[in-house]
Design a protein around this motif. Structure first.
Motif, short mmCIF file in Angstrom:
data_model
loop_
_atom_site.label_atom_id
_atom_site.label_comp_id
_atom_site.label_asym_id
_atom_site.label_seq_id
_atom_site.Cartn_x
_atom_site.Cartn_y
_atom_site.Cartn_z
N PRO A 15 0.84 -1.19 0.00
CA PRO A 15 0.00 0.00 0.00
C PRO A 15 0.88 1.25 0.00
O PRO A 15 1.90 1.32 0.69
N GLY A 16 0.50 2.23 -0.80
CA GLY A 16 1.24 3.49 -0.86
C GLY A 16 2.40 3.49 -1.83
O GLY A 16 3.05 4.51 -2.02
N HIS A 103 7.27 -4.70 -9.87
CA HIS A 103 7.17 -4.55 -8.42
C HIS A 103 7.59 -3.13 -8.06
O HIS A 103 8.75 -2.76 -8.26
N LEU A 104 6.66 -2.34 -7.55
CA LEU A 104 6.95 -0.98 -7.11
C LEU A 104 7.31 -1.03 -5.63
O LEU A 104 6.53 -1.55 -4.82
N THR A 105 8.48 -0.51 -5.29
CA THR A 105 8.94 -0.56 -3.90
C THR A 105 8.92 0.83 -3.29
O THR A 105 9.01 1.85 -3.98
N ILE A 106 8.84 0.83 -1.97
CA ILE A 106 8.83 2.07 -1.19
C ILE A 106 9.29 1.73 0.23
O ILE A 106 9.07 0.61 0.69
N GLY A 107 9.90 2.69 0.90
CA GLY A 107 10.32 2.49 2.28
C GLY A 107 9.14 2.56 3.24
O GLY A 107 8.06 3.04 2.89
N GLY A 111 5.84 4.79 2.84
CA GLY A 111 4.67 3.97 2.57
C GLY A 111 3.54 4.25 3.55
O GLY A 111 2.37 4.35 3.16
N VAL A 112 3.88 4.41 4.82
CA VAL A 112 2.88 4.75 5.84
C VAL A 112 2.28 6.12 5.54
O VAL A 112 1.06 6.30 5.56
N ALA A 130 4.70 -0.30 12.64
CA ALA A 130 5.04 -1.70 12.91
C ALA A 130 4.21 -2.64 12.03
O ALA A 130 4.73 -3.65 11.52
N ARG A 131 2.94 -2.29 11.82
CA ARG A 131 2.08 -3.13 10.97
C ARG A 131 2.57 -3.08 9.52
O ARG A 131 2.57 -4.09 8.83
N TYR A 132 2.98 -1.90 9.08
CA TYR A 132 3.49 -1.77 7.70
C TYR A 132 4.78 -2.57 7.53
O TYR A 132 4.96 -3.26 6.54
#
Length: 195
Positions: A15-16, A103-107, A111-112, A130-132
């Motif tokens: 997500p994000g 695959h789109l990546t994000i930190g 992301g949060v 923590a959940r992310y």
């Protein structure tokens, strides 16, 4: 499956990560359609995803998602964006083999921030960061398993991300970066074709 009904690119990521935003822009650049399986699920069910999670539970949602993704992979001929958890299904991961999965990546922090934190069912309640991080830890190997290429969206404009993806699609090289053969290829931007 015929080439006419095969997605040009399938976007996956947490997500994000920008799957919908990048997906729409990528589709415009390639002059093809765009579909988002989360939106397809909401249309099919007549309810928002958080409501489906709350009423029916995650397993029921994942069953619908698996079916919708399978149908979309056979019918969408443009850019297809999958929900962040679609790759949890072994059936879906198998169906993705042979597709150009981006695959789109994000930190975690970005992301949060981008995902709106607790507005997503799997990020609601407790420590959102923590959940992310837990989602990232669980899903990263699965994203890597299905990815044809990986592109970071962290601290990058959507235009630069789209250009990277187009370069890779046009060259057929999942590692291509910038300076690809734009302008004369099948997927050249409309602007380049009109000049």
């Amino acid at each position: 499956m015929s080439a006419a009904t095969r997605p040009v690119a399938v976007l996956v990521g947490l997500p994000g990560a920008g799957k919908t935003t990048i997906g729409r822009k990528l589709a415009r650049r390639l002059d093809v359609g765009f579909r988002d399986t989360d939106q397809m699920i909401e249309e099919l069910e007549g309810r928002a995803i958080p409501e489906i999670f709350a009423t029916d539970g995650e397993p029921a949602f994942r069953a619908v998602e698996e079916r919708v993704v399978g149908e979309a992979l056979e019918t969408v001929d443009g850019v297809l964006s999958l929900g962040g958890g679609a790759i949890l299904s072994e059936v879906t991961r198998e169906r993705l083999r042979g597709h150009r999965v981006v695959h789109l990546t994000i930190g975690v922090a970005e992301g949060v921030r981008r995902s709106g934190g607790s507005t997503r069912p799997l990020l609601s309640g407790g420590d959102v960061t923590a959940r992310y991080q837990a989602l990232l830890t669980e899903r990263a190997p699965l994203y890597r398993e299905v990815a044809w290429t990986t592109v970071t969206t962290e601290r990058r404009s959507s235009g630069k991300v789209v250009t990277d993806i187009v370069d890779r699609l046009e060259s057929g090289d999942p590692h291509a970066r910038g300076g690809g053969a734009r302008g004369g290829s099948r997927w050249a931007s409309r602007e380049a074709r009109s000049t």
